[in-house]
Design a protein around this motif. Structure first.
Motif, short mmCIF file in Angstrom:
data_model
loop_
_atom_site.label_atom_id
_atom_site.label_comp_id
_atom_site.label_asym_id
_atom_site.label_seq_id
_atom_site.Cartn_x
_atom_site.Cartn_y
_atom_site.Cartn_z
N GLY A 34 -3.85 -8.69 10.21
CA GLY A 34 -4.08 -10.10 10.50
C GLY A 34 -4.69 -10.39 11.85
N HIS A 35 -4.82 -9.38 12.71
CA HIS A 35 -5.32 -9.58 14.07
C HIS A 35 -6.81 -9.22 14.17
CE1 HIS A 35 -0.99 -9.52 14.86
NE2 HIS A 35 -1.23 -10.04 16.04
N GLU A 36 -7.52 -10.01 14.97
CA GLU A 36 -8.92 -9.76 15.35
C GLU A 36 -9.78 -9.40 14.14
OE1 GLU A 36 -11.52 -9.70 18.87
OE2 GLU A 36 -9.49 -10.40 18.51
N GLY A 37 -10.26 -8.16 14.05
CA GLY A 37 -11.19 -7.79 12.99
C GLY A 37 -10.56 -7.27 11.72
N THR A 38 -9.23 -7.13 11.69
CA THR A 38 -8.54 -6.66 10.49
C THR A 38 -8.23 -7.85 9.58
OG1 THR A 38 -7.62 -4.68 11.53
CG2 THR A 38 -6.39 -5.59 9.68
N THR A 39 -8.23 -7.60 8.27
CA THR A 39 -8.06 -8.67 7.28
C THR A 39 -6.80 -9.50 7.54
OG1 THR A 39 -9.23 -7.44 5.55
CG2 THR A 39 -7.67 -9.12 4.82
#
Length: 337
Positions: A107-112
């Protein structure tokens, strides 16, 4: 003065002036953009490459440096509402012959980010295992490092997948029952009693709240300009609803003490780092862990708060490298016995 010479000075002056004006303009009007450029610059300077891996309909974003070699690879898990680039301060002081991986947590930055995802500690452990398998990191044992929220995930991961671990570093991890309450936990209790339990000190929405959060997380008092504080808030505000959901998931009664329930299953050589003046998660948690994990090594950093890797990056890197060396020496001695 000759006209050609004058033109040359004007062109040269303009060439220098443009980046200076761009910086000043960004500082005052787009500080959030300046912060992103800062991280981009340091990733390049330190040789950290941004990569992505897709697992079904899920995407992980991570940075890495180097290749797997004779020494264990190192996977780093960041804390609540942070991102992979928070490790750059430590990466700067780590040897370049180590294979490093810093992943954006679920859920953070570039992760889904998905509203359907399970963001409890157990749910995050499953996702990180998915990531590890997708990049074949567990072909041989690796060293796992986690701080705060990421520390809890790292500890639970090590308890569930002991064969994948060469060693473990836990930096002021969450998920424990502390003998002593921290200032942060007392604040949460007071807010709940006053009926203002919607406000969470770790989720600022103004520059002033950002400043208070930094004071809570750090013993070292950084003098941060108002524009930069605003930039930090501007970057976070679009994600605050997610941070609130995440926070409620990890402090839910079924999740909040996940590391406490798993720590006795950790068999990997374990290093525990904690800031003596941690106001978010009290330093008394270090003793809780050391009593449960056989032969664990504890290092308490004086004049240091919760943000250990930001406040003491050089010291953190040295302690990690020294620990890895001691684990390697022990392994070599076992082979010769």
């Amino acid at each position: 003065m000759d006209l050609d010479v004058l033109n040359m000075f004007l062109i040269a002056g303009g060439t220098l002036l443009i980046p200076i004006l761009a910086f000043v303009t960004s500082f005052f009007f787009w500080p959030a953009a300046l912060i992103k450029i800062y991280y981009w610059y340091w990733r390049r300077a330190l040789g950290m490459q941004v990569k992505y891996v897709i697992c079904g309909n899920y995407k992980f974003c991570y940075t890495s440096r180097g290749r797997p070699g004779p020494k264990p690879s190192i996977l780093m898990l960041h804390g609540f509402s942070a991102h992979k680039d928070m490790w750059l301060a430590v990466v700067k002081f780590l040897p370049k012959n180590l294979h490093l991986i810093c992943v954006d947590m679920p859920g953070h930055e570039g992760t889904t980010r998905s509203a359907l995802d399970d963001y409890s500690f157990a749910g995050q452990v499953k996702r990180i295992h998915q990531f590890v398998e997708s990049i074949n990191l567990n072909k041989k044992p690796f060293h796992l490092i986690g701080t705060s929220m990421g520390g809890c995930v790292a500890g639970v991961y090590a308890s569930q997948y002991p064969s994948e671990m060469s060693s473990l570093t836990l930096i002021c991890p969450a998920g424990l029952q502390h003998p002593t309450d921290s200032k942060f936990l007392k604040q949460l209790r007071d807010l709940k009693e006053s009926g203002d339990d919607q406000r969470i000190p770790l989720i600022p929405s103004t520059a002033e709240e950002m400043e208070q959060m930094l004071k809570l997380c750090s013993y070292v008092r950084f003098k941060i300009p108002q524009q930069v504080l605003q930039g930090l808030v501007d970057v976070r505000i679009p994600h605050n609803d997610f941070y609130r959901k995440l926070f409620l998931d990890i402090v839910d009664e079924k999740s909040r003490h996940t590391l406490q329930e798993s720590m006795h299953k950790i068999t990997a050589p374990t290093q525990i780092l904690w800031g003596r003046q941690d106001q978010v998660l009290d330093v008394s948690g270090a003793e809780v862990l050391s009593n449960a994990i056989p032969r664990s090594q504890v290092e308490i950093l004086e004049n240091c708060g919760h943000s250990v890797v930001m406040e003491r990056p050089r010291k953190s890197a040295k302690l990690i490298v020294d620990f890895l060396s001691s684990v390697q020496t022990t392994e070599n001695n076992k082979k010769h016995d």
